[in-house]
Write an enzyme that holds these catalytic residues in place. Structure first.
Site, PDB file in Angstrom:
ATOM      1  N   GLU A 114      29.401  13.838 -16.711  1.00 62.25           N
ATOM      2  CA  GLU A 114      29.396  13.546 -14.308  1.00 62.25           C
ATOM      3  C   GLU A 114      27.982  14.177 -14.533  1.00 62.25           C
ATOM      4  OE1 GLU A 114      30.591  17.648 -15.737  1.00 62.25           O
ATOM      5  OE2 GLU A 114      32.869  17.174 -16.107  1.00 62.25           O
ATOM      6  N   LYS A 116      24.382  15.681 -13.390  1.00 63.58           N
ATOM      7  CA  LYS A 116      23.751  17.457 -13.712  1.00 63.58           C
ATOM      8  C   LYS A 116      23.325  17.659 -12.570  1.00 63.58           C
ATOM      9  CE  LYS A 116      21.435  19.683 -16.784  1.00 63.58           C
ATOM     10  NZ  LYS A 116      20.152  20.664 -16.205  1.00 63.58           N
ATOM     11  N   ASP A 118      21.323  19.362  -9.892  1.00 61.66           N
ATOM     12  CA  ASP A 118      20.336  20.586  -9.828  1.00 61.66           C
ATOM     13  C   ASP A 118      20.139  22.198  -9.148  1.00 61.66           C
ATOM     14  OD1 ASP A 118      18.279  21.675 -10.176  1.00 61.66           O
ATOM     15  OD2 ASP A 118      16.751  19.889  -9.445  1.00 61.66           O
ATOM     16  N   GLU A 171      28.585  24.501 -10.815  1.00 61.78           N
ATOM     17  CA  GLU A 171      27.169  25.163 -10.047  1.00 61.78           C
ATOM     18  C   GLU A 171      26.574  24.714  -8.550  1.00 61.78           C
ATOM     19  OE1 GLU A 171      25.042  24.106 -12.577  1.00 61.78           O
ATOM     20  OE2 GLU A 171      23.942  23.998 -11.597  1.00 61.78           O
ATOM     21  N   TYR A 219      33.215  22.782 -13.303  1.00 62.24           N
ATOM     22  CA  TYR A 219      32.357  21.959 -13.958  1.00 62.24           C
ATOM     23  C   TYR A 219      33.487  21.857 -15.191  1.00 62.24           C
ATOM     24  CZ  TYR A 219      27.899  23.242 -14.575  1.00 62.24           C
ATOM     25  OH  TYR A 219      27.143  24.468 -14.740  1.00 62.24           O
ATOM     26  N   LYS A 329      18.621  13.706 -19.076  1.00 66.42           N
ATOM     27  CA  LYS A 329      17.630  14.617 -17.766  1.00 66.42           C
ATOM     28  C   LYS A 329      16.891  12.860 -17.694  1.00 66.42           C
ATOM     29  CE  LYS A 329      15.984  18.219 -17.713  1.00 66.42           C
ATOM     30  NZ  LYS A 329      15.671  19.215 -16.443  1.00 66.42           N
ATOM     31  N   CYS A 422      -8.135  24.961  18.055  1.00 66.51           N
ATOM     32  CA  CYS A 422      -7.726  24.099  18.150  1.00 66.51           C
ATOM     33  C   CYS A 422      -8.266  22.333  17.705  1.00 66.51           C
ATOM     34  CB  CYS A 422      -7.150  23.929  19.148  1.00 66.51           C
ATOM     35  SG  CYS A 422      -6.164  21.929  19.332  1.00 66.51           S
ATOM     36  N   CYS A 425      -8.584  20.439  21.062  1.00 62.19           N
ATOM     37  CA  CYS A 425      -8.954  20.625  22.167  1.00 62.19           C
ATOM     38  C   CYS A 425     -10.272  22.268  22.206  1.00 62.19           C
ATOM     39  CB  CYS A 425      -7.976  21.057  23.597  1.00 62.19           C
ATOM     40  SG  CYS A 425      -7.003  22.995  22.865  1.00 62.19           S
ATOM     41  N   CYS A 438      -1.626  26.223  19.638  1.00 63.92           N
ATOM     42  CA  CYS A 438      -2.251  25.422  20.778  1.00 63.92           C
ATOM     43  C   CYS A 438      -1.664  26.350  21.891  1.00 63.92           C
ATOM     44  CB  CYS A 438      -3.079  24.275  20.398  1.00 63.92           C
ATOM     45  SG  CYS A 438      -3.652  23.791  21.798  1.00 63.92           S
ATOM     46  N   CYS A 443      -3.722  20.184  26.381  1.00 62.82           N
ATOM     47  CA  CYS A 443      -3.964  19.552  24.816  1.00 62.82           C
ATOM     48  C   CYS A 443      -4.075  18.363  24.625  1.00 62.82           C
ATOM     49  CB  CYS A 443      -3.670  20.526  23.851  1.00 62.82           C
ATOM     50  SG  CYS A 443      -4.379  20.064  22.380  1.00 62.82           S
TER      51      CYS A 443
HETATM   52  S1  IVH Z   1      28.502  21.818 -18.588  1.00 60.80           S
HETATM   53  C1  IVH Z   1      28.742  24.680 -22.100  1.00 60.80           C
HETATM   54  N1  IVH Z   1      27.855  20.043 -16.675  1.00 60.80           N
HETATM   55  O1  IVH Z   1      22.801  22.418 -16.553  1.00 60.80           O
HETATM   56  C2  IVH Z   1      28.513  24.313 -21.066  1.00 60.80           C
HETATM   57  N2  IVH Z   1      26.307  21.917 -16.958  1.00 60.80           N
HETATM   58  O2  IVH Z   1      20.771  22.657 -19.000  1.00 60.80           O
HETATM   59  C3  IVH Z   1      27.610  24.107 -19.717  1.00 60.80           C
HETATM   60  N3  IVH Z   1      24.842  21.597 -14.822  1.00 60.80           N
HETATM   61  O3  IVH Z   1      23.079  25.786 -17.120  1.00 60.80           O
HETATM   62  C4  IVH Z   1      27.503  23.354 -18.829  1.00 60.80           C
HETATM   63  N4  IVH Z   1      25.585  20.089 -13.668  1.00 60.80           N
HETATM   64  O4  IVH Z   1      23.856  25.066 -15.005  1.00 60.80           O
HETATM   65  C5  IVH Z   1      27.601  21.621 -17.443  1.00 60.80           C
HETATM   66  N5  IVH Z   1      27.971  18.725 -14.601  1.00 60.80           N
HETATM   67  C6  IVH Z   1      27.686  20.274 -15.629  1.00 60.80           C
HETATM   68  C7  IVH Z   1      26.281  20.406 -15.019  1.00 60.80           C
HETATM   69  C8  IVH Z   1      25.580  21.454 -16.105  1.00 60.80           C
HETATM   70  C9  IVH Z   1      24.818  20.601 -14.416  1.00 60.80           C
HETATM   71  C10 IVH Z   1      23.753  23.211 -15.667  1.00 60.80           C
HETATM   72  C11 IVH Z   1      24.449  24.321 -15.828  1.00 60.80           C
HETATM   73  C12 IVH Z   1      23.788  24.158 -17.030  1.00 60.80           C
HETATM   74  C13 IVH Z   1      22.464  23.315 -17.373  1.00 60.80           C
HETATM   75  C14 IVH Z   1      22.254  23.133 -18.474  1.00 60.80           C
END
Ligand code: IVH
Length: 688
Positions: A114, A116, A118, A171, A219, A329, A422, A425, A438, A443
C-alpha cells in the site's frame, strides 16, 4: 404545532436524502441537486433536530456541519495497541524481510503493498456499526479524542453498512491541490499538507475542521479477540470498502507465483490492481517512487503487509511494530541550505512577499534557489535570519518551503523584518491582517505586475507579450496602464532591441485579436484581488452578466445580490467594493470598453447542442491552434454537457492535451486517462 411522529418521519426522510446527495457529491463527484437545495434541506434537518433533540439520529448527516462549541481534547486509552512500522530503505532490505517472513510463516505467503500516506494517523472505534470515538495515535497507548472533528470528515462513515464492533485505522490527509489552494489564504501558511491536516484535526471548533476538505484512507480493521471472520488483508480492505470507508485504490499484490498474486488481487474487486511474483516487487517500488510527484496526495513510502491473517498472528509483534508489516521509506525530499539573502517582491495588488535566496540545492527532483516566506508572521514563526542554515522541503509538485532553522548564523543577525519602505517606489508600507502592502497604486512594481498579469497565458493570453516586453514598454514610457497596450503603435518599435519587423507585426496582431476575448476572460484578467476565474464564473452564472450590471450593483451597495450567489463570501464582496471605489480602476474599465473589449456575456449556443460530453470529466492542458485562449475549449466541453476541472484526478475521464502539455499529461498517463489531441477533439466537436 409539529407533531412528534411527523417530525420523526421527516427527519428520517431528510437524513436518507441528504446521505444520498452527500454520496453523489463526494463519492461519485456527480451531484444532482444544487448546493443551495442541499443547504436548504440541511437547514430544515438542523431546525427539526433542535426542536426535537431526542429524535436526532447518531448517524445524522447534520453532524457533517460541525459545531461552534469549543471542545478540549479528552484523553482516551486505546483498546488495541497502536503500533508503528519497522522500516527499510533499500530493495534488498525489503526482499530480505519478505524472505524472513516466508521462512517463519510456515506457509505460502502473499503480500499486499500500500501507499504510506503522509498524513495523520487516526483510530476509529465503532460499536454495533456506529462511530463512537475517533482518537489520535498519541503515544500509542493514549491518544486524544477528536470525535467531533472527525465527524466532519465526509470520508469517515458515521454508520457502517453492517452493525460491526471494530476499530479501524486510517490516515487523515489533504490532497495536494486542496493544500495549495487553502494554504494561499492562510494567515500563517503551513509548510506541507501533513502539518495543515494535523492542525485541522486538532481545531477546537469542529466547524473550522469542517471547512478544510480533509479525507481519510482506511487501511486496517481490528475485531474483538477471536471474532475475526476474515482470513486475509485483501478481505479486510474489501470489507472496509463495503462498510463505506475510502480505501486507497493504489494497492498491489505480490506472491510466489504471478497466478497466485493475480487471484488475490482480483478479490479486491478494484480495477487494474498491479500484481506479480516477488521478483516484480522492486520494479513496482521503483515505479511508485518515480510517479510519486504526480500523485494527488503526499506519500512518504510504501507499506508491505503479510496478506494471511493467521500468519500475522504467528509472526507477532515487538513492543514497537508488528513483524508482519514493513515500511519502505522513500528518500526524504528535504535538503539543507543557507539563506544568503531575503528579497522583497511587490505583487500586482501591492502585496509584499519576502523571498529567501538560498544557496542552490537539489530537493527531491528539482533545484531550489528561491523559497517564498509568505509574510512576517511566517518568518517570526521560523525565527529566521539571514545566514541561517535551514531545512528545505519540496513535496511532490508542492512549492518548496523552509521547514525549520537547523543552525543559527554566526554573524549575530536577528530575525529578519520586512523593511518600512517599498523597494520599488519607496512609499511607506502598511500592514493589513497578516500581510504587508504597498499602498501606492502608481508603484512601478505594481504597474508591471498588473500588465504582466493581464496579458499572461492564463488571462488574455496575448502571444509574444512576455514580461520582458511589458518591462520594455513601461520603461520606455509607452505604457502606464493596461489600456495603453491597445494604443501603442507597434510598427514604430521596429529597430528597438528585440523588435524585428516580424515581432512587431505579430505583437500588433495578437493585441488586436485579444479584443475578442469574452467578458469573463477580460473581467478575470483585470486582476481584482480575490476575483479569479472561478469567482468570475460564479458571478456570471449567477446572472450578473455585464459590467454595467456589476457597476450598478456595486454602486447601490447591494451586498444581498452578491450574497445570493453561492460561493460568494463577505471577503470577496469587500474586495470588489474596494476595487470599484478606486477611480484609477474605473477609468481603466471605461477606457478598455471604449477600445472595444467585451464587457458583456454573449449568449451561448449550449441549448442547441446535443449533450455528447455528458458524464465526462475533462481537463485541458497545453496550448492550441483553434482554442486560444484555452478557455474556448472548456466552453465547448461545457456546452456539450461535460464537466471541466483544473487538475487531473482519478475521476478525470479525458485530458485534452495541446502543445507543451507537461505534468498533467504524465499524471493522465499514470491514471490511464483517455488522452485527446486537438485534431481528435475537433472531430469530436463536429460529430453531432
Ligand atoms: S499500517 C499495525 N498502512 O505510517 C500497522 N500505516 O510509520 C499499522 N501509515 O502510524 C500501520 N499509510 O500512521 C499502515 N497504508 C498504511 C499507512 C500507514 C500511512 C502511517 C501510520 C503509521 C505510520 C507508521
Amino acid at each position: 404545532m409539529h407533531d412528534i411522529e411527523q417530525a420523526q418521519k421527516e427527519i428520517a426522510q431528510l437524513s436518507e436524502d441528504l446521505q444520498h446527495h452527500q454520496d453523489l457529491y463526494y463519492k461519485e463527484g456527480q451531484p444532482i441537486i444544487s448546493d443551495r437545495e442541499y443547504d436548504h434541506m440541511m437547514d430544515r434537518l438542523l431546525a427539526l433536530e433542535t426542536q426535537f433533540p431526542t429524535l436526532k439520529l447518531p448517524e445524522s448527516p447534520s453532524q457533517r456541519v460541525g459545531s461552534d462549541l469549543g471542545s478540549g481534547f479528552p484523553e482516551f486509552a486505546h483498546t488495541i495497541p497502536i503500533l508503528s512500522l519497522d522500516k527499510a530503505y533499500t530493495f534488498e532490505g525489503v526482499l530480505q524481510w519478505i524472505e524472513r517472513s516466508r521462512q517463519r510463516g510456515e506457509s505460502r505467503l502473499s503480500f499486499v503493498v500500500e501507499e504510506k500516506i503522509d498524513g495523520v494517523s487516526l483510530v476509529l472505534y465503532y460499536e454495533k456499526g456506529y462511530l463512537v470515538r475517533a482518537v489520535t495515535r498519541g503515544n500509542g497507548f493514549v491518544g486524544n479524542d477528536v470525535t467531533p472533528n472527525a465527524k466532519t470528515i465526509t470520508s469517515i462513515p458515521l454508520k457502517l453498512s453492517q452493525p460491526l464492533t471494530i476499530a479501524v485505522r486510517g490516515e487523515i490527509f489533504l490532497p495536494k491541490a486542496e493544500f495549495e489552494r487553502i494554504n494561499k489564504s492562510m494567515e500563517i501558511p503551513f509548510a506541507n499538507p501533513r502539518n495543515l491536516a494535523a492542525g485541522t484535526i486538532r481545531r477546537l471548533k469542529s466547524s473550522e475542521t469542517a471547512r478544510i476538505p480533509l479525507r481519510m484512507f482506511a487501511y486496517e480493521a481490528f475485531f474483538d479477540a477471536g471474532e475475526t471472520p476474515l482470513t486475509t488483508h485483501v478481505e479486510i480492505l474489501k470489507l472496509l470498502k463495503d462498510l463505506g470507508f475510502y480505501v486507497n485504490s493504489e494497492v498491489a499484490v505480490f506472491a510466489e507465483t504471478e497466478d497466485r498474486a493475480l487471484l488475490e488481487a482480483q478479490k479486491l474487486g478494484m480495477d487494474s490492481v498491479p500484481s506479480g511474483s516477488f521478483q516484480a516487487l522492486p520494479s513496482y517500488i521503483e515505479k511508485m517512487n518515480s510517479v510519486r510527484d504526480q500523485l494527488p496526495h503526499e506519500i512518504d513510502g510504501l507499506v508491505v503487509k503479510v496478506n494471511e491473517l493467521g500468519v500475522r498472528e504467528l509472526l507477532g509483534y515487538t513492543g514497537h511494530h508488528p513483524r508482519w508489516a514493513l515500511a519502505f521509506k522513500f528518500e526524504a525530499p528535504e535538503a539543507q541550505s543557507r539563506v544568503d539573502d531575503i528579497d522583497v517582491q511587490v505583487g500586482r495588488t501591492g502585496r509584499i512577499t519576502p523571498v529567501a535566496r538560498v544557496a542552490t540545492v537539489k530537493v527531491g527532483n528539482s533545484m531550489v534557489s528561491n523559497v517564498t516566506l509568505h509574510n512576517q508572521d511566517y518568518i517570526n514563526m521560523l525565527e529566521l535570519a539571514i545566514g541561517d542554515s535551514v531545512a528545505i522541503s519540496k513535496r511532490g509538485d508542492v512549492i518548496p518551503a523552509i521547514e525549520r532553522v537547523i543552525e543559527k548564523n554566526e554573524e549575530g543577525n536577528t530575525t529578519w523584518v520586512i523593511p518600512r519602505n517599498c523597494p520599488s517606489c519607496n512609499s511607506i508600507l502598511e500592514r493589513q491582517g497578516a500581510h504587508t502592502f504597498c499602498m501606492n497604486n502608481d508603484c512601478p512594481a505594481q504597474i508591471l505586475g498588473r500588465i504582466t498579469f493581464f496579458v499572461g497565458r492564463d488571462q488574455m493570453d496575448i502571444e509574444g507579450f512576455g514580461p520582458e516586453t511589458v518591462t520594455f514598454l513601461v520603461n520606455k514610457g509607452l505604457v502606464h496602464d493596461i489600456p495603453d497596450i491597445y494604443t501603442v503603435n507597434y510598427a514604430d518599435l521596429v529597430g528597438e532591441p528585440g523588435f524585428g519587423e516580424k515581432k512587431a507585426s505579430a505583437l500588433a496582431q495578437a493585441v488586436e485579436k485579444s479584443k475578442d476575448r469574452p467578458y469573463r476572460t477580460v473581467l478575470a484578467a483585470l486582476g481584482i484581488p480575490d476575483f479569479g476565474r472561478k469567482t468570475v464564473d460564479l458571478l456570471v452564472n449567477g446572472g450578473i452578466v455585464s459590467m454595467e450590471e456589476l457597476i450598478d450593483i456595486v454602486e447601490s451597495q447591494d451586498r444581498a445580490r452578491f450574497l445570493a450567489i453561492k460561493g460568494f463570501g463577505e471577503k470577496t464582496i469587500d474586495a470588489l467594493f474596494a476595487q470599484f471605489a478606486d477611480p484609477a480602476f474605473r477609468e481603466r474599465i471605461a477606457r478598455l470598453e471604449k477600445l472595444g473589449l467585451h464587457f458583456k456575456e454573449e449568449p451561448t449556443e449550449s441549448e442547441q447542442l446535443s449533450q455528447t460530453f455528458a458524464q465526462e470529466v475533462w481537463c485541458v492542458t497545453g496550448s492550441f491552434t483553434h482554442f486560444n485562449p484555452r478557455s474556448l475549449a472548456l466552453k465547448e466541453i461545457e456546452a456539450r454537457g461535460g464537466r471541466t476541472t483544473s487538475s487531473v484526478t482519478r475521476k478525470t475521464t479525458h485530458l485534452l492535451a495541446g502543445e507543451g502539455a507537461g505534468s498533467k499529461l504524465q499524471q493522465a498517463l499514470t491514471y490511464g486517462t483517455r488522452i485527446v489531441k486537438e485534431d481528435e477533439f475537433l472531430q469530436l466537436l463536429e460529430k453531432e
